[in-house]
Design a protein around this motif. Structure first.
Motif, PDB file in Angstrom:
ATOM      1  N   SER A   1       0.797  -1.221   0.000  1.00 26.72           N
ATOM      2  CA  SER A   1       0.000   0.000   0.000  1.00 26.72           C
ATOM      3  C   SER A   1       0.830   1.272   0.000  1.00 26.72           C
ATOM      4  O   SER A   1       0.274   2.375  -0.087  1.00 26.72           O
ATOM      5  CB  SER A   1      -0.932  -0.001   1.212  1.00 26.72           C
ATOM      6  OG  SER A   1      -0.172  -0.086   2.395  1.00 26.72           O
ATOM      7  N   GLN A   2       2.146   1.150   0.114  1.00 27.64           N
ATOM      8  CA  GLN A   2       3.018   2.326   0.160  1.00 27.64           C
ATOM      9  C   GLN A   2       3.817   2.409  -1.148  1.00 27.64           C
ATOM     10  O   GLN A   2       4.806   1.715  -1.310  1.00 27.64           O
ATOM     11  CB  GLN A   2       3.990   2.222   1.333  1.00 27.64           C
ATOM     12  CG  GLN A   2       3.345   2.009   2.677  1.00 27.64           C
ATOM     13  CD  GLN A   2       4.273   1.291   3.637  1.00 27.64           C
ATOM     14  OE1 GLN A   2       4.911   0.306   3.283  1.00 27.64           O
ATOM     15  NE2 GLN A   2       4.346   1.758   4.877  1.00 27.64           N
ATOM     16  N   PRO A   3       3.425   3.268  -2.084  1.00 28.92           N
ATOM     17  CA  PRO A   3       4.172   3.368  -3.337  1.00 28.92           C
ATOM     18  C   PRO A   3       5.600   3.872  -3.126  1.00 28.92           C
ATOM     19  O   PRO A   3       6.516   3.420  -3.800  1.00 28.92           O
ATOM     20  CB  PRO A   3       3.366   4.367  -4.164  1.00 28.92           C
ATOM     21  CG  PRO A   3       2.013   4.384  -3.536  1.00 28.92           C
ATOM     22  CD  PRO A   3       2.228   4.089  -2.078  1.00 28.92           C
ATOM     23  N   GLU A   4       5.761   4.807  -2.184  1.00 27.97           N
ATOM     24  CA  GLU A   4       7.084   5.382  -1.932  1.00 27.97           C
ATOM     25  C   GLU A   4       7.274   5.623  -0.443  1.00 27.97           C
ATOM     26  O   GLU A   4       6.325   5.958   0.272  1.00 27.97           O
ATOM     27  CB  GLU A   4       7.238   6.725  -2.664  1.00 27.97           C
ATOM     28  CG  GLU A   4       7.218   6.633  -4.168  1.00 27.97           C
ATOM     29  CD  GLU A   4       7.551   7.955  -4.827  1.00 27.97           C
ATOM     30  OE1 GLU A   4       7.050   8.205  -5.943  1.00 27.97           O
ATOM     31  OE2 GLU A   4       8.318   8.737  -4.233  1.00 27.97           O
ATOM     32  N   MET A   5       8.535   5.425   0.001  1.00 26.31           N
ATOM     33  CA  MET A   5       8.900   5.710   1.379  1.00 26.31           C
ATOM     34  C   MET A   5      10.284   6.352   1.357  1.00 26.31           C
ATOM     35  O   MET A   5      11.090   6.077   0.461  1.00 26.31           O
ATOM     36  CB  MET A   5       8.956   4.430   2.208  1.00 26.31           C
ATOM     37  CG  MET A   5       7.626   3.715   2.371  1.00 26.31           C
ATOM     38  SD  MET A   5       6.637   4.439   3.679  1.00 26.31           S
ATOM     39  CE  MET A   5       7.519   3.827   5.133  1.00 26.31           C
TER      40      MET A   5
END
Lengths: 115, 112
Positions: free
Chosen positions: A7-11
């Protein structure tokens, strides 16, 4: 059919800090295998860590560890003491069983480690 | 280094042409799997070969075909190329006593 959701495209994370990447999956199988792969800009897919579903103990490989919650079908990756070389795309993947013939991948999370 | 190699590194083809991609697996690995990775997406399973026979296939049309040879090498063939076939193609070898799959560096195919 199995599905894997990241669910996290970018971190992003500061060097030396800790970051957690999320992954959930859907399956009706009881015995299966979960993986985290790292794909740096060089494109080489590298196995980071693996977890057998029948093992209750969370897998650990040096700075990398997982939080495997079988009932919740959750498989997160924790990276401690982040390093610049950890910058990459990270994929969560599912394999049905040890005779399973395919990996089912999530869409990936881009991790950027900042100095 | 995983010991899995792929050739060529990059390839440009025209729509309607045919292409062959090659993979050399680790010695002793009796399975090879091929994946298609579109830009910005996760890899999608195309098919797997086990002891030179197809052993499972993903949702890809018959114009995607493969071969596995006794010397641990394999091929992915794609006929009648379409623009949407532009992607990174990854092979992964495995087998023996391990369920893990080890990936090659991939072939970047561009169809114009």
């Amino acid at each position: 059919a199995q599905t894997v959701t990241q669910s996290q495209p970018e971190m992003s994370v500061q060097e030396a800090e800790t970051v957690t990447l999320s992954c959930t999956y859907d399956t009706s199988e009881n015995n299966y295998y979960l993986f985290w792969y790292k794909q740096p800009p060089s494109r080489q897919m590298i196995l980071v860590i693996r977890q057998e579903a029948y093992k209750q103990q969370n897998a650990t490989e040096n700075r990398f560890s997982v939080n495997f919650q079988k009932a919740a079908k959750s498989f997160s990756l924790k990276i401690s003491d982040s390093q610049l070389g950890d910058t990459a795309m990270y994929f969560c993947a599912f394999m049905r069983d040890q005779y399973g013939n395919k990996l089912v991948f999530g869409a990936g999370t881009i991790l950027r480690v900042k100095s | 280094e995983t010991g899995v190699t792929q050739s060529p590194t990059h390839l440009i083809k025209t729509r309607g042409q045919q292409v062959t991609l090659r993979c050399s697996s680790q010695s002793g690995h009796n399975t090879v799997s091929w994946y298609q990775q579109a830009l910005g997406q996760g890899p999608q399973f195309i098919f797997q070969y086990y002891r030179e026979e197809e052993n499972g296939r993903g949702n890809f049309p018959p114009r995607f075909s493969g071969l596995q040879f006794p010397n641990y090498s394999s091929e992915l063939n794609v006929n009648a190329l379409e623009l949407d076939d532009s992607a990174l193609y990854l092979c992964a070898s495995g087998g023996g006593n391990s369920y893990e799959q080890y990936f090659g560096p991939g072939t970047r195919l561009t169809v114009t």
